[in-house]
Design a protein around this motif. Structure first.
Motif, PDB file in Angstrom:
ATOM      1  N   PHE A 173       4.480  -2.874 -12.819  1.00 37.57           N
ATOM      2  CA  PHE A 173       4.535  -3.397 -11.451  1.00 37.57           C
ATOM      3  C   PHE A 173       3.383  -2.917 -10.574  1.00 37.57           C
ATOM      4  O   PHE A 173       3.263  -3.348  -9.421  1.00 37.57           O
ATOM      5  CB  PHE A 173       5.871  -3.028 -10.812  1.00 37.57           C
ATOM      6  CG  PHE A 173       7.051  -3.555 -11.575  1.00 37.57           C
ATOM      7  CD1 PHE A 173       7.438  -4.875 -11.452  1.00 37.57           C
ATOM      8  CD2 PHE A 173       7.755  -2.723 -12.441  1.00 37.57           C
ATOM      9  CE1 PHE A 173       8.512  -5.378 -12.160  1.00 37.57           C
ATOM     10  CE2 PHE A 173       8.832  -3.225 -13.159  1.00 37.57           C
ATOM     11  CZ  PHE A 173       9.215  -4.549 -13.020  1.00 37.57           C
TER      12      PHE A 173
ATOM     13  N   SER B 260      12.811  -6.594  -8.735  1.00 41.31           N
ATOM     14  CA  SER B 260      11.737  -6.593  -9.730  1.00 41.31           C
ATOM     15  C   SER B 260      11.878  -7.707 -10.755  1.00 41.31           C
ATOM     16  O   SER B 260      10.889  -8.133 -11.358  1.00 41.31           O
ATOM     17  CB  SER B 260      11.682  -5.236 -10.439  1.00 41.31           C
ATOM     18  OG  SER B 260      12.934  -4.925 -11.037  1.00 41.31           O
TER      19      SER B 260
ATOM     20  N   SER C  82       3.601 -12.606  -5.412  1.00 39.86           N
ATOM     21  CA  SER C  82       2.662 -11.517  -5.147  1.00 39.86           C
ATOM     22  C   SER C  82       1.533 -11.946  -4.225  1.00 39.86           C
ATOM     23  O   SER C  82       1.121 -11.189  -3.334  1.00 39.86           O
ATOM     24  CB  SER C  82       2.099 -10.960  -6.463  1.00 39.86           C
ATOM     25  OG  SER C  82       1.388 -11.960  -7.171  1.00 39.86           O
TER      26      SER C  82
ATOM     27  N   PRO D  47       7.606  -5.770  -5.370  1.00 46.05           N
ATOM     28  CA  PRO D  47       8.828  -5.509  -6.133  1.00 46.05           C
ATOM     29  C   PRO D  47       9.464  -4.159  -5.826  1.00 46.05           C
ATOM     30  O   PRO D  47       8.790  -3.194  -5.452  1.00 46.05           O
ATOM     31  CB  PRO D  47       8.334  -5.540  -7.584  1.00 46.05           C
ATOM     32  CG  PRO D  47       6.913  -5.064  -7.504  1.00 46.05           C
ATOM     33  CD  PRO D  47       6.396  -5.587  -6.190  1.00 46.05           C
TER      34      PRO D  47
ATOM     35  N   ARG E  84      12.223  -1.803  -8.009  1.00 42.95           N
ATOM     36  CA  ARG E  84      12.908  -1.717  -9.306  1.00 42.95           C
ATOM     37  C   ARG E  84      14.362  -1.338  -9.093  1.00 42.95           C
ATOM     38  O   ARG E  84      14.678  -0.243  -8.648  1.00 42.95           O
ATOM     39  CB  ARG E  84      12.216  -0.694 -10.210  1.00 42.95           C
ATOM     40  CG  ARG E  84      10.792  -1.074 -10.576  1.00 42.95           C
ATOM     41  CD  ARG E  84      10.079   0.067 -11.268  1.00 42.95           C
ATOM     42  NE  ARG E  84      10.684   0.361 -12.547  1.00 42.95           N
ATOM     43  CZ  ARG E  84      10.677   1.570 -13.120  1.00 42.95           C
ATOM     44  NH1 ARG E  84      10.132   2.600 -12.476  1.00 42.95           N
ATOM     45  NH2 ARG E  84      11.230   1.757 -14.288  1.00 42.95           N
TER      46      ARG E  84
END
Length: 258
Positions: free
Chosen positions: A20, A95, A108, A114, A116
């Motif tokens: 990520f 995520s 993005s 993101p 998690r």
């Protein structure tokens, strides 16, 4: 009519942190790109036409760094939170939204970053702090995951308390009514969605917060959201419109009242 059932939520992403990093680097070093406006145009038109979405109290959203704190019941909350304010907003997305497909590119490049799930994700907070430091707007949910039935959660998660305390950015409690039923479009049922923005407030900055301080701040923010949501549910969509029109005549920026 019973609501369309949602797929079971996945609460843990097994992929490593390093996967990520590319998405965090993009939002830390770049403003949302033009794809943001393209997606905004499509989703806002969809919300306005399909769900007769309306927003009230937008004058309460200040310029500069700000945290928008809505309740969370639908994927559409990401879009309606920013649909009625004249600025680009960025939000933490689970995520699982990020991979190698075209939607991941849109997220993005559009400013989404993101977090998690099932992890203590420090990278998500670093990204949020940097966005606020450059004067951006961050959407963060007190409840963490989505509500399945439109009712607010019993307790806030401490993360938003940490972001508010350590950044010192103004917080705008935001109530979204009706979005938990937008998935019923599959049954040709299109509910009304109403968004109400409360007056902003801010906490005194605390650089290194404790878990207790984070939770206390999050509980206060969530209490403001709950009060606003309960009032919005009580007066309904039409009541919110009448109250907004009445405030406009008085030049009053107060929250919804019958």
């Amino acid at each position: 009519m019973p609501d369309v059932e949602l797929k079971p939520q996945v609460y843990k992403d097994p992929r490593p942190k390093e996967f990520f990093d590319q998405f965090h680097e993009r939002v830390r070093n770049n403003e949302p790109e033009p794809v943001y406006e393209a997606v905004r145009m499509v989703t806002v038109l969809h919300a306005l036409i399909s769900f007769r979405a309306r927003g009230f109290g937008t004058e309460n959203v200040p310029n500069g760094p700000v945290i928008l704190a809505p309740n969370h019941a639908s994927f559409m909350d990401h879009f309606v939170s920013g649909a009625f304010v004249r600025r680009r907003v960025q939000f933490m997305g689970k995520s699982q939204l990020f991979g190698s497909g075209p939607l991941s590119w849109i997220y993005s490049h559009g400013g989404v970053f993101p977090v998690r799930r099932g992890q203590q994700d420090e990278e998500a907070f670093i990204s949020a702090f940097q966005i606020l430091q450059r004067g951006g707007a961050v959407v963060m949910y007190c409840e963490g995951g989505r509500s399945r039935n439109g009712r607010l959660a019993d307790k806030a998660r401490p993360g938003i308390g940490r972001l508010a305390l350590e950044s010192g950015a103004p917080v705008v409690p935001t109530a979204i009514l009706g979005s938990h039923q937008v998935r019923n479009w599959k049954k040709l049922h299109f509910p009304k969605v109403t968004v109400q923005f409360d007056k902003p407030f801010r906490f005194e900055v605390v650089r290194d917060t404790t878990r207790e301080q984070q939770q206390k701040a999050a509980d206060y923010i969530f209490a403001r959201i709950r009060t606003l949501h309960d009032e919005l549910a009580r007066v309904g969509h039409r009541g919110a419109f009448r109250a907004s029109r009445s405030r406009a005549r008085r030049g009053d920026a107060a929250v919804v009242r019958p």
